[in-house]
Design a protein around this motif. Structure first.
Motif, PDB file in Angstrom:
ATOM      1  N   PRO A 151       0.822  -1.197   0.000  1.00  0.00           N
ATOM      2  CA  PRO A 151       0.000   0.000   0.000  1.00  0.00           C
ATOM      3  C   PRO A 151       0.867   1.262   0.000  1.00  0.00           C
ATOM      4  O   PRO A 151       1.986   1.243   0.483  1.00  0.00           O
ATOM      5  N   THR A 152       0.293   2.351  -0.543  1.00  0.00           N
ATOM      6  CA  THR A 152       1.049   3.590  -0.634  1.00  0.00           C
ATOM      7  C   THR A 152       1.077   4.301   0.724  1.00  0.00           C
ATOM      8  O   THR A 152       0.255   4.049   1.607  1.00  0.00           O
ATOM      9  N   ASN A 153       2.025   5.207   0.829  1.00  0.00           N
ATOM     10  CA  ASN A 153       2.240   5.972   2.048  1.00  0.00           C
ATOM     11  C   ASN A 153       1.952   7.448   1.767  1.00  0.00           C
ATOM     12  O   ASN A 153       2.694   8.062   0.989  1.00  0.00           O
ATOM     13  N   PRO A 154       0.875   8.041   2.313  1.00  0.00           N
ATOM     14  CA  PRO A 154       0.092   7.564   3.451  1.00  0.00           C
ATOM     15  C   PRO A 154      -1.362   7.203   3.135  1.00  0.00           C
ATOM     16  O   PRO A 154      -2.131   6.920   4.036  1.00  0.00           O
ATOM     17  N   LEU A 155      -1.775   7.236   1.859  1.00  0.00           N
ATOM     18  CA  LEU A 155      -3.187   7.082   1.526  1.00  0.00           C
ATOM     19  C   LEU A 155      -3.608   5.632   1.307  1.00  0.00           C
ATOM     20  O   LEU A 155      -4.776   5.355   1.041  1.00  0.00           O
ATOM     21  N   PHE A 181       5.628  -1.032   3.727  1.00  0.00           N
ATOM     22  CA  PHE A 181       4.392  -1.108   4.507  1.00  0.00           C
ATOM     23  C   PHE A 181       3.952  -2.549   4.741  1.00  0.00           C
ATOM     24  O   PHE A 181       3.459  -2.891   5.810  1.00  0.00           O
ATOM     25  N   ALA A 182       4.096  -3.402   3.746  1.00  0.00           N
ATOM     26  CA  ALA A 182       3.614  -4.776   3.872  1.00  0.00           C
ATOM     27  C   ALA A 182       4.620  -5.663   4.598  1.00  0.00           C
ATOM     28  O   ALA A 182       4.229  -6.561   5.347  1.00  0.00           O
ATOM     29  N   ILE A 304      -0.837  -0.314   9.245  1.00  0.00           N
ATOM     30  CA  ILE A 304      -0.981   1.123   9.029  1.00  0.00           C
ATOM     31  C   ILE A 304      -2.441   1.454   8.721  1.00  0.00           C
ATOM     32  O   ILE A 304      -3.052   0.854   7.830  1.00  0.00           O
ATOM     33  N   VAL A 305      -2.977   2.407   9.463  1.00  0.00           N
ATOM     34  CA  VAL A 305      -4.345   2.894   9.255  1.00  0.00           C
ATOM     35  C   VAL A 305      -4.284   4.408   9.114  1.00  0.00           C
ATOM     36  O   VAL A 305      -3.725   5.094   9.982  1.00  0.00           O
ATOM     37  N   SER A 306      -4.837   4.946   8.039  1.00  0.00           N
ATOM     38  CA  SER A 306      -4.971   6.387   7.888  1.00  0.00           C
ATOM     39  C   SER A 306      -6.451   6.752   7.934  1.00  0.00           C
ATOM     40  O   SER A 306      -7.305   5.967   7.521  1.00  0.00           O
ATOM     41  N   PHE A 307      -6.744   7.953   8.445  1.00  0.00           N
ATOM     42  CA  PHE A 307      -8.140   8.385   8.461  1.00  0.00           C
ATOM     43  C   PHE A 307      -8.214   9.896   8.367  1.00  0.00           C
ATOM     44  O   PHE A 307      -7.268  10.613   8.712  1.00  0.00           O
ATOM     45  N   ARG A 308      -9.343  10.362   7.856  1.00  0.00           N
ATOM     46  CA  ARG A 308      -9.583  11.790   7.676  1.00  0.00           C
ATOM     47  C   ARG A 308     -10.649  12.253   8.663  1.00  0.00           C
ATOM     48  O   ARG A 308     -11.649  11.554   8.881  1.00  0.00           O
ATOM     49  N   LEU A 309     -10.406  13.403   9.257  1.00  0.00           N
ATOM     50  CA  LEU A 309     -11.315  13.942  10.268  1.00  0.00           C
ATOM     51  C   LEU A 309     -12.400  14.796   9.632  1.00  0.00           C
ATOM     52  O   LEU A 309     -12.104  15.634   8.771  1.00  0.00           O
ATOM     53  N   GLU A 330       7.264  10.682  13.893  1.00  0.00           N
ATOM     54  CA  GLU A 330       7.389  10.165  12.531  1.00  0.00           C
ATOM     55  C   GLU A 330       7.856   8.709  12.576  1.00  0.00           C
ATOM     56  O   GLU A 330       8.134   8.170  13.622  1.00  0.00           O
ATOM     57  N   SER A 331       7.944   8.112  11.402  1.00  0.00           N
ATOM     58  CA  SER A 331       8.322   6.705  11.212  1.00  0.00           C
ATOM     59  C   SER A 331       7.135   5.795  11.507  1.00  0.00           C
ATOM     60  O   SER A 331       6.010   6.252  11.766  1.00  0.00           O
ATOM     61  N   LEU A 332       7.367   4.504  11.437  1.00  0.00           N
ATOM     62  CA  LEU A 332       6.311   3.503  11.558  1.00  0.00           C
ATOM     63  C   LEU A 332       6.947   2.129  11.699  1.00  0.00           C
ATOM     64  O   LEU A 332       8.152   1.967  11.570  1.00  0.00           O
TER      65      LEU A 332
END
Length: 383
Positions: A151-155, A181-182, A304-309, A330-332
């Motif tokens: 998966p792409t970083n960060p979307l 990411f994987a 990794i989970v991204s979310f929009r507020l 930062e980092s992961l």
């Protein structure tokens, strides 16, 4: 060890890591040396002459990474960016063209836009989940590399590696997949047709936020030799202690990735039902546009989970600053959970470019803590 007949967890612990022949040590030693005694003029013992060229600890890591990715050659670097830069300067030349993700990691974008472009390497950002758009970009001009994160970083867009390998090769380009990411446990791009895999071993491979490193793994031995020449010529190699730390991390990669994925799935489901969250980006959710492709090519969906507020940028920043267990950093990919605002942190270098990320976006690197504690932390942060 006959690596063809062993599973991932066994390879992670044993590949390239036979007991030390001199002492019987079951863990690969840290060979903290810069040079080696030779048996005669121009006769290095077992090929070791100078540690920029080769070091036994680094060699063990490189063999292990190659085994985990089912590749022909592994190479370890001082950082993920050092690995990327060596790849570009070895496989490309001024005047070449590269296709990159339209939401690539900010450091990768900076390398292309601020370093490689002035050198003469052109790039075109494309949504890598759109195979037709990628094909059109490859046909627009002769292209050396198709560079993909999935998966792409960060979307967290998901690219179909097998299809893109066909598209790249039809256009005469090599397919490079950033598999950070994987991790090799969840996805093995070389088995799907990719030519080179890139890792920031700082992340899941090391796994403990205590080392910086990078890696390249090639499907083809000849291509591996070209990159090994570039590695030695440019010199951005992993030091022996850093290589040893990544080796240690790889031994538990499988069990860690299972727990990262368990926790991330629970958190994604929680966020998807929260009224203050406008959108959750996680390939494990059935509504994610890349869910079916991810299910086909990944073992699980990652940490990794991204979310929009729904409340916009101010709300996103407030959440990032209110968590207690999720550390603002930062980092992961470490055992501890992290939270960040990509627009002002990891992806700030993409501001004002076609790769700029939404300012209401929050990225979580979900760790391996007790899941109820992590959910409680997010609940209080979201208010």
């Amino acid at each position: 060890m006959n690596e063809q007949h062993h599973g991932f967890e066994t390879l992670a612990i044993h590949a390239g890591q036979e007991a030390d022949p001199a002492t019987g040590a079951v863990i690969t030693p840290i060979f903290a040396t810069s040079t080696y005694r030779q048996d005669g003029v121009g006769k290095p013992r077992q090929g070791y002459e100078y540690s920029r060229t080769q070091n036994p600890t680094r060699a063990a890591l490189e063999e292990c990474l190659a085994a985990l990715e089912h590749g022909a050659r592994g190479l370890a670097f001082a950082s993920g960016m050092a690995a990327e830069d060596t790849l570009l300067r070895t496989l490309c030349k001024p005047g070449d063209h590269v296709v990159i993700p339209d939401d690539a990691y900010g450091g990768t974008y900076r390398l292309f836009a601020k370093v490689a472009e002035p050198w003469g390497l052109a790039h075109t950002p494309v949504h890598v989940a759109d195979v037709d758009a990628v094909r059109a970009a490859l046909r627009s001009r002769p292209t050396a590399l198709l560079w993909v994160e999935t998966p792409t970083n960060p979307l967290l867009a998901v690219a179909d590696i097998a299809r893109l390998a066909e598209v790249a090769h039809e256009a005469g380009a090599l397919l490079v997949v950033d598999n950070t990411f994987a991790s090799p446990y969840l996805q093995q791009p070389l088995t799907l047709g990719a030519d080179v895999v890139v890792h920031s071993t700082t992340k899941y491979a090391g796994g403990h936020s205590d080392v910086v490193g990078g890696a390249l793994v090639t499907a083809d031995a000849t291509l591996g030799e070209r990159l090994a020449y570039g590695q030695n010529a440019m010199g951005a190699v992993a030091g022996p202690f850093d290589a040893w730390l990544v080796l240690r991390g790889l031994k538990t990669l499988a069990v860690r990735m299972e727990r990262h994925s368990d926790n991330a799935e629970r958190i994604a489901a929680y966020l998807a039902g929260h009224p203050k969250v406008g959108q959750v980006l996680y390939p494990g959710l059935p509504e994610h546009p890349g869910h079916e492709v991810a299910a086909k090519q990944m073992r699980r969906f990652g940490g990794i989970v991204s979310f929009r507020l729904a409340g916009g940028a101010a709300a996103a920043i407030e959440v990032c600053e209110r968590t207690t267990l999720f550390t603002l950093a930062e980092s992961l990919g470490g055992i501890e959970s992290l939270i960040e605002h990509p627009g002002q942190m990891t992806h700030a270098s993409a501001a004002g470019s076609p790769l700029e990320v939404p300012d209401d976006l929050v990225r979580l690197s979900v760790g391996i803590e007790t899941i109820d504690d992590l959910l409680d932390d997010l609940a209080q942060a979201l208010g």
